[in-house]
Scaffold this motif. Structure first.
Motif, PDB file in Angstrom:
ATOM      1  N   TYR A  36       0.854  -1.172   0.000  1.00  0.00           N
ATOM      2  CA  TYR A  36       0.000   0.000   0.000  1.00  0.00           C
ATOM      3  C   TYR A  36       0.898   1.233   0.000  1.00  0.00           C
ATOM      4  CZ  TYR A  36       0.683   0.536   5.107  1.00  0.00           C
ATOM      5  OH  TYR A  36       1.219   0.711   6.354  1.00  0.00           O
ATOM      6  N   ARG A  37       0.345   2.350  -0.344  1.00  0.00           N
ATOM      7  CA  ARG A  37       1.128   3.581  -0.346  1.00  0.00           C
ATOM      8  C   ARG A  37       0.368   4.654   0.418  1.00  0.00           C
ATOM      9  NH1 ARG A  37       0.771   4.793  -6.886  1.00  0.00           N
ATOM     10  NH2 ARG A  37      -1.471   5.258  -6.993  1.00  0.00           N
ATOM     11  N   GLN A  38       1.123   5.573   0.910  1.00  0.00           N
ATOM     12  CA  GLN A  38       0.514   6.627   1.709  1.00  0.00           C
ATOM     13  C   GLN A  38       1.240   7.934   1.502  1.00  0.00           C
ATOM     14  OE1 GLN A  38       0.034   5.728   5.916  1.00  0.00           O
ATOM     15  NE2 GLN A  38      -1.803   6.998   5.966  1.00  0.00           N
ATOM     16  N   LYS A  42      -3.171  11.815   3.810  1.00  0.00           N
ATOM     17  CA  LYS A  42      -4.157  11.053   3.033  1.00  0.00           C
ATOM     18  C   LYS A  42      -4.268   9.628   3.569  1.00  0.00           C
ATOM     19  CE  LYS A  42      -3.947  13.604  -1.301  1.00  0.00           C
ATOM     20  NZ  LYS A  42      -3.878  13.502  -2.778  1.00  0.00           N
ATOM     21  N   GLU A  43      -5.341   8.967   3.191  1.00  0.00           N
ATOM     22  CA  GLU A  43      -5.567   7.584   3.603  1.00  0.00           C
ATOM     23  C   GLU A  43      -4.593   6.645   2.886  1.00  0.00           C
ATOM     24  OE1 GLU A  43      -8.483   8.429   6.252  1.00  0.00           O
ATOM     25  OE2 GLU A  43      -8.019   6.362   5.708  1.00  0.00           O
ATOM     26  N   ARG A  44      -4.386   5.497   3.496  1.00  0.00           N
ATOM     27  CA  ARG A  44      -3.631   4.456   2.819  1.00  0.00           C
ATOM     28  C   ARG A  44      -4.363   4.057   1.546  1.00  0.00           C
ATOM     29  NH1 ARG A  44      -2.471  -0.059   7.519  1.00  0.00           N
ATOM     30  NH2 ARG A  44      -1.258   1.270   8.926  1.00  0.00           N
ATOM     31  N   GLU A  45      -3.591   3.771   0.515  1.00  0.00           N
ATOM     32  CA  GLU A  45      -4.174   3.273  -0.728  1.00  0.00           C
ATOM     33  C   GLU A  45      -3.578   1.906  -1.035  1.00  0.00           C
ATOM     34  OE1 GLU A  45      -3.089   5.340  -4.292  1.00  0.00           O
ATOM     35  OE2 GLU A  45      -4.576   4.288  -5.512  1.00  0.00           O
ATOM     36  N   ALA A  91       4.880   8.599  -3.111  1.00  0.00           N
ATOM     37  CA  ALA A  91       4.326   8.199  -1.816  1.00  0.00           C
ATOM     38  C   ALA A  91       5.363   7.360  -1.077  1.00  0.00           C
ATOM     39  CB  ALA A  91       3.052   7.376  -2.007  1.00  0.00           C
ATOM     40  N   TYR A  93       5.833   3.739   0.214  1.00  0.00           N
ATOM     41  CA  TYR A  93       5.272   2.435  -0.100  1.00  0.00           C
ATOM     42  C   TYR A  93       5.614   1.458   1.027  1.00  0.00           C
ATOM     43  CZ  TYR A  93       4.031   3.911  -4.801  1.00  0.00           C
ATOM     44  OH  TYR A  93       3.456   4.549  -5.868  1.00  0.00           O
ATOM     45  N   TYR A  94       4.612   0.751   1.483  1.00  0.00           N
ATOM     46  CA  TYR A  94       4.771  -0.220   2.552  1.00  0.00           C
ATOM     47  C   TYR A  94       4.337  -1.602   2.061  1.00  0.00           C
ATOM     48  CZ  TYR A  94       4.664   3.919   5.597  1.00  0.00           C
ATOM     49  OH  TYR A  94       4.918   5.129   6.195  1.00  0.00           O
ATOM     50  N   SER A 109      -5.150  -2.242   2.680  1.00  0.00           N
ATOM     51  CA  SER A 109      -4.998  -1.147   3.640  1.00  0.00           C
ATOM     52  C   SER A 109      -5.441  -1.559   5.039  1.00  0.00           C
ATOM     53  CB  SER A 109      -5.772   0.088   3.185  1.00  0.00           C
ATOM     54  OG  SER A 109      -7.149  -0.205   3.075  1.00  0.00           O
ATOM     55  N   TRP A 114       2.814  -4.573   9.002  1.00  0.00           N
ATOM     56  CA  TRP A 114       3.591  -3.874   7.972  1.00  0.00           C
ATOM     57  C   TRP A 114       4.908  -3.437   8.561  1.00  0.00           C
ATOM     58  CZ3 TRP A 114      -0.719  -1.985  10.378  1.00  0.00           C
ATOM     59  CH2 TRP A 114      -0.560  -0.839  11.157  1.00  0.00           C
TER      60      TRP A 114
END
Length: 124
Positions: A36-38, A42-45, A91, A93-94, A109, A114
């Protein structure tokens, strides 16, 4: 559970990067891995995920055809190949996993585990 993401960096628009996620402390073959990226504020995507056996993948609509996820069981590593990068892909990235949820872009998300992320910056 340990997840170590790497491979981020600064790239020009249109360029490519390959992110790596090294997993340890759990049986990688039993659980999905997702990215996911953040962006701050903003919210996690959820971006992409791959199932425990590697046979199922899913992608967010925003990256379909642009990103490819894969896993190497021997190396306990999941990769995210990112092509045709755009500034909006910038972003942290996780990579993440969960012991109950499956591999769907919508679930990523919500994954419980993570590690530290890796920063991807795409310049225009």
């Amino acid at each position: 559970v340990q997840l170590q993401a790497s491979g981020g960096g600064l790239v020009q628009s249109g360029g490519s990067l390959r992110l790596s996620c090294r997993a340890s402390g759990f049986n990688l073959a039993h659980f999905p891995i997702g990215w996911y990226r953040q962006v701050p504020g903003k919210e996690r995507e959820g971006v992409s995920c791959i199932s425990s056996n590697g046979h199922v993948t899913d992608y967010a609509d925003s990256v379909k055809g642009q990103f490819t996820i894969s896993r190497d069981f021997a190396k306990r590593t999941v990769y995210l190949q990112m092509n045709s990068l755009k500034p909006e892909d910038t972003a942290v990235y996780y990579c993440a996993t969960d012991f109950e949820l499956g591999c769907t872009a919508a679930a990523i998300s919500k994954y419980d585990y993570w590690g530290q992320g890796t920063l991807v910056t795409v310049s225009s």
